[in-house]
Write a protein that holds these residues in place. Sequence first.
Motif, PDB file in Angstrom:
ATOM      1  N   ALA A 167       0.835  -1.202   0.000  1.00 12.37           N
ATOM      2  CA  ALA A 167       0.000   0.000   0.000  1.00 12.37           C
ATOM      3  C   ALA A 167       0.870   1.252   0.000  1.00 12.37           C
ATOM      4  CB  ALA A 167      -0.930  -0.008   1.209  1.00 12.37           C
ATOM      5  N   ALA A 168       1.950   1.218   0.776  1.00 11.11           N
ATOM      6  CA  ALA A 168       2.858   2.372   0.816  1.00 11.11           C
ATOM      7  C   ALA A 168       3.545   2.566  -0.527  1.00 11.11           C
ATOM      8  CB  ALA A 168       3.894   2.173   1.922  1.00 11.11           C
ATOM      9  N   LEU A 169       3.939   1.477  -1.169  1.00  7.41           N
ATOM     10  CA  LEU A 169       4.554   1.578  -2.489  1.00  7.41           C
ATOM     11  C   LEU A 169       3.572   2.176  -3.494  1.00  7.41           C
ATOM     12  CD1 LEU A 169       6.906   1.039  -4.415  1.00  7.41           C
ATOM     13  CD2 LEU A 169       6.006  -1.288  -4.741  1.00  7.41           C
ATOM     14  N   ALA A 170       2.302   1.818  -3.399  1.00  8.20           N
ATOM     15  CA  ALA A 170       1.296   2.390  -4.300  1.00  8.20           C
ATOM     16  C   ALA A 170       1.185   3.896  -4.104  1.00  8.20           C
ATOM     17  CB  ALA A 170      -0.061   1.713  -4.065  1.00  8.20           C
ATOM     18  N   VAL A 171       1.225   4.359  -2.844  1.00  9.60           N
ATOM     19  CA  VAL A 171       1.193   5.794  -2.569  1.00  9.60           C
ATOM     20  C   VAL A 171       2.430   6.464  -3.158  1.00  9.60           C
ATOM     21  CG1 VAL A 171       1.279   7.538  -0.741  1.00  9.60           C
ATOM     22  CG2 VAL A 171      -0.198   5.537  -0.484  1.00  9.60           C
ATOM     23  N   LEU A 172       3.586   5.835  -2.966  1.00  9.21           N
ATOM     24  CA  LEU A 172       4.837   6.383  -3.495  1.00  9.21           C
ATOM     25  C   LEU A 172       4.772   6.506  -5.013  1.00  9.21           C
ATOM     26  CD1 LEU A 172       7.818   7.169  -3.420  1.00  9.21           C
ATOM     27  CD2 LEU A 172       8.384   4.740  -3.126  1.00  9.21           C
ATOM     28  N   LEU A 173       4.289   5.484  -5.683  1.00  9.07           N
ATOM     29  CA  LEU A 173       4.214   5.528  -7.147  1.00  9.07           C
ATOM     30  C   LEU A 173       3.228   6.583  -7.629  1.00  9.07           C
ATOM     31  CD1 LEU A 173       4.352   1.700  -7.860  1.00  9.07           C
ATOM     32  CD2 LEU A 173       6.145   3.383  -8.340  1.00  9.07           C
ATOM     33  N   ARG A 174       2.134   6.777  -6.906  1.00  8.46           N
ATOM     34  CA  ARG A 174       1.185   7.839  -7.274  1.00  8.46           C
ATOM     35  C   ARG A 174       1.834   9.213  -7.115  1.00  8.46           C
ATOM     36  NH1 ARG A 174      -2.742   4.608  -4.641  1.00  8.46           N
ATOM     37  NH2 ARG A 174      -2.625   5.881  -2.749  1.00  8.46           N
ATOM     38  N   GLY A 175       2.603   9.382  -6.042  1.00 10.64           N
ATOM     39  CA  GLY A 175       3.284  10.661  -5.839  1.00 10.64           C
ATOM     40  C   GLY A 175       4.288  10.949  -6.942  1.00 10.64           C
ATOM     41  N   LEU A 176       5.078   9.941  -7.311  1.00  8.38           N
ATOM     42  CA  LEU A 176       6.037  10.125  -8.399  1.00  8.38           C
ATOM     43  C   LEU A 176       5.314  10.359  -9.719  1.00  8.38           C
ATOM     44  CD1 LEU A 176       8.713   7.399  -7.572  1.00  8.38           C
ATOM     45  CD2 LEU A 176       8.754   9.835  -7.007  1.00  8.38           C
ATOM     46  N   GLY A 177       4.173   9.685  -9.907  1.00 10.21           N
ATOM     47  CA  GLY A 177       3.404   9.888 -11.124  1.00 10.21           C
ATOM     48  C   GLY A 177       2.890  11.313 -11.252  1.00 10.21           C
ATOM     49  N   ALA A 178       2.477  11.906 -10.131  1.00  6.71           N
ATOM     50  CA  ALA A 178       2.002  13.293 -10.165  1.00  6.71           C
ATOM     51  C   ALA A 178       3.131  14.234 -10.574  1.00  6.71           C
ATOM     52  CB  ALA A 178       1.454  13.684  -8.794  1.00  6.71           C
ATOM     53  N   LEU A 179       4.340  13.987 -10.073  1.00 11.35           N
ATOM     54  CA  LEU A 179       5.484  14.814 -10.454  1.00 11.35           C
ATOM     55  C   LEU A 179       5.879  14.561 -11.904  1.00 11.35           C
ATOM     56  CD1 LEU A 179       7.618  14.402  -7.205  1.00 11.35           C
ATOM     57  CD2 LEU A 179       6.350  16.433  -7.920  1.00 11.35           C
ATOM     58  N   GLU A 180       5.795  13.305 -12.340  1.00 16.09           N
ATOM     59  CA  GLU A 180       6.106  12.957 -13.736  1.00 16.09           C
ATOM     60  C   GLU A 180       5.196  13.728 -14.689  1.00 16.09           C
ATOM     61  OE1 GLU A 180       7.635  10.648 -17.095  1.00 16.09           O
ATOM     62  OE2 GLU A 180       8.420  11.168 -15.119  1.00 16.09           O
ATOM     63  N   ARG A 181       3.938  13.819 -14.371  1.00 16.77           N
ATOM     64  CA  ARG A 181       2.999  14.529 -15.254  1.00 16.77           C
ATOM     65  C   ARG A 181       3.327  16.015 -15.316  1.00 16.77           C
ATOM     66  NH1 ARG A 181      -0.276  10.672 -12.844  1.00 16.77           N
ATOM     67  NH2 ARG A 181      -0.993  12.077 -11.183  1.00 16.77           N
ATOM     68  N   ARG A 182       3.717  16.590 -14.209  1.00 11.00           N
ATOM     69  CA  ARG A 182       4.100  18.012 -14.218  1.00 11.00           C
ATOM     70  C   ARG A 182       5.301  18.233 -15.139  1.00 11.00           C
ATOM     71  NH1 ARG A 182       2.664  21.632 -10.062  1.00 11.00           N
ATOM     72  NH2 ARG A 182       1.233  20.798  -8.496  1.00 11.00           N
ATOM     73  N   LEU A 183       6.300  17.344 -15.031  1.00 14.73           N
ATOM     74  CA  LEU A 183       7.553  17.560 -15.747  1.00 14.73           C
ATOM     75  C   LEU A 183       7.505  17.078 -17.191  1.00 14.73           C
ATOM     76  CD1 LEU A 183       9.828  16.648 -12.744  1.00 14.73           C
ATOM     77  CD2 LEU A 183       9.706  18.890 -13.862  1.00 14.73           C
ATOM     78  N   ALA A 184       6.423  16.423 -17.571  1.00 16.34           N
ATOM     79  CA  ALA A 184       6.266  16.023 -18.968  1.00 16.34           C
ATOM     80  C   ALA A 184       6.033  17.219 -19.875  1.00 16.34           C
ATOM     81  CB  ALA A 184       5.119  15.027 -19.100  1.00 16.34           C
ATOM     82  N   SER A 185       5.557  18.326 -19.297  1.00 18.82           N
ATOM     83  CA  SER A 185       5.207  19.480 -20.123  1.00 18.82           C
ATOM     84  C   SER A 185       5.928  20.764 -19.734  1.00 18.82           C
ATOM     85  CB  SER A 185       3.691  19.725 -20.059  1.00 18.82           C
ATOM     86  OG  SER A 185       3.275  19.941 -18.714  1.00 18.82           O
ATOM     87  N   SER A 186       6.832  20.710 -18.756  1.00 18.47           N
ATOM     88  CA  SER A 186       7.565  21.919 -18.367  1.00 18.47           C
ATOM     89  C   SER A 186       8.949  21.556 -17.854  1.00 18.47           C
ATOM     90  CB  SER A 186       6.801  22.707 -17.296  1.00 18.47           C
ATOM     91  OG  SER A 186       6.671  21.937 -16.115  1.00 18.47           O
ATOM     92  N   ALA A 187       9.850  22.518 -17.948  1.00 21.41           N
ATOM     93  CA  ALA A 187      11.235  22.273 -17.547  1.00 21.41           C
ATOM     94  C   ALA A 187      11.382  22.151 -16.043  1.00 21.41           C
ATOM     95  CB  ALA A 187      12.127  23.397 -18.067  1.00 21.41           C
ATOM     96  N   TYR A 188      10.504  22.848 -15.306  1.00 24.75           N
ATOM     97  CA  TYR A 188      10.564  22.831 -13.852  1.00 24.75           C
ATOM     98  C   TYR A 188       9.176  22.513 -13.300  1.00 24.75           C
ATOM     99  CZ  TYR A 188      15.101  24.972 -14.647  1.00 24.75           C
ATOM    100  OH  TYR A 188      16.388  25.201 -15.068  1.00 24.75           O
ATOM    101  N   VAL A 189       9.114  22.263 -12.023  1.00 22.74           N
ATOM    102  CA  VAL A 189       7.889  21.747 -11.416  1.00 22.74           C
ATOM    103  C   VAL A 189       6.723  22.710 -11.574  1.00 22.74           C
ATOM    104  CG1 VAL A 189       6.844  21.013  -9.230  1.00 22.74           C
ATOM    105  CG2 VAL A 189       9.170  20.311  -9.796  1.00 22.74           C
ATOM    106  N   LEU A 190       6.991  24.027 -11.467  1.00 24.59           N
ATOM    107  CA  LEU A 190       5.909  25.007 -11.553  1.00 24.59           C
ATOM    108  C   LEU A 190       5.988  25.863 -12.812  1.00 24.59           C
ATOM    109  CD1 LEU A 190       5.612  26.236  -7.838  1.00 24.59           C
ATOM    110  CD2 LEU A 190       4.407  24.368  -8.991  1.00 24.59           C
ATOM    111  N   GLY A 191       6.739  25.428 -13.808  1.00 21.39           N
ATOM    112  CA  GLY A 191       6.791  26.201 -15.037  1.00 21.39           C
ATOM    113  C   GLY A 191       8.173  26.290 -15.637  1.00 21.39           C
TER     114      GLY A 191
END
Length: 295
Positions: A167-191
């Motif tokens: 369950a903890a690994l699933a949470v970790l992977l979701r967290g990394l996935g959220a960051l992956e989606r941000r960085l798929a379209s921008s050079a930095y986390v907030l732009g």
Amino acid sequence: MSTTHPAAVPSFRSRIGRDARSGYPAVPHRYRLHLAPSAPHCLQIAITHGLLGLEDSLPLTLLPAVPDAPDGGYLALRPLYQASSHQYPGPAAAPVLGDRWTGRIVSTHAPDILQDLGRRFDTRGARLYPDGADAAVEAVRLLCEQDVNAAAQRAGRSGADPRARDAALAVLLRGLGALERRLASSAYVLGGKPTAADVQVWVTLVQLDTVHRWHLDAAAVYRLTDHPHLWSYARRLASHPAFAPHLDLDAIALRHHARCRGEEAAGAAVRIVDWPAPATGTPAPPTALRTTGTR
């Protein structure tokens, strides 16, 4: 584990103010930072200090990777703690923002120090807390602390129920996935420009690969690697002149193995990033104490 009750240890949480009416105005050359970049909060402060170009106006003292006092603090910081609180009962820990004029501690609270560096000092136009971005920066901080750091610790906890680890690994992977989606379209986390959120994320990724990985199984670590934009971002920032000089893998490993009592797992052999050596040359040995900037 320390047996000192938290309420018995005084907290140093004064703030740098905007002007001379504050007890601690943002005066160049008045303060000194004492940091051990082998620890994640200190590494965040060191990187922030570099991004803001504060090397001359706010000098650093770099401490050994592993605290050298029996109580888990630093012997070099003990006089500063004692001057700030008579018979201070706790360890003399880093980070410390010290006032060179009074010889006392301003703050040991990393989140306050990070914000005061970014908001109060003349930073040559660098803005790590852009207008209107406070909520976004805080959301990224919480994601890193709760969904990555804390989840990675639970996922690698020896003797834990396998279902709890999954369950903890699933949470970790979701967290990394959220960051992956941000960085798929921008050079930095907030732009398009680095902010305090990038410092938080990058240090979190360093901890994940150099500390938490040791306690995960190989299958889990391989699943962590399946975030190409995120790890490409980590490699890119590892060569940035504000990030690279403070990344000392040997020091991080030394601190981790000195403090950790958990069991090593198969994932220890699966390195995610080939982190580069420090850009400024060979780091000082862990027992050394270095100072940088104006004395």
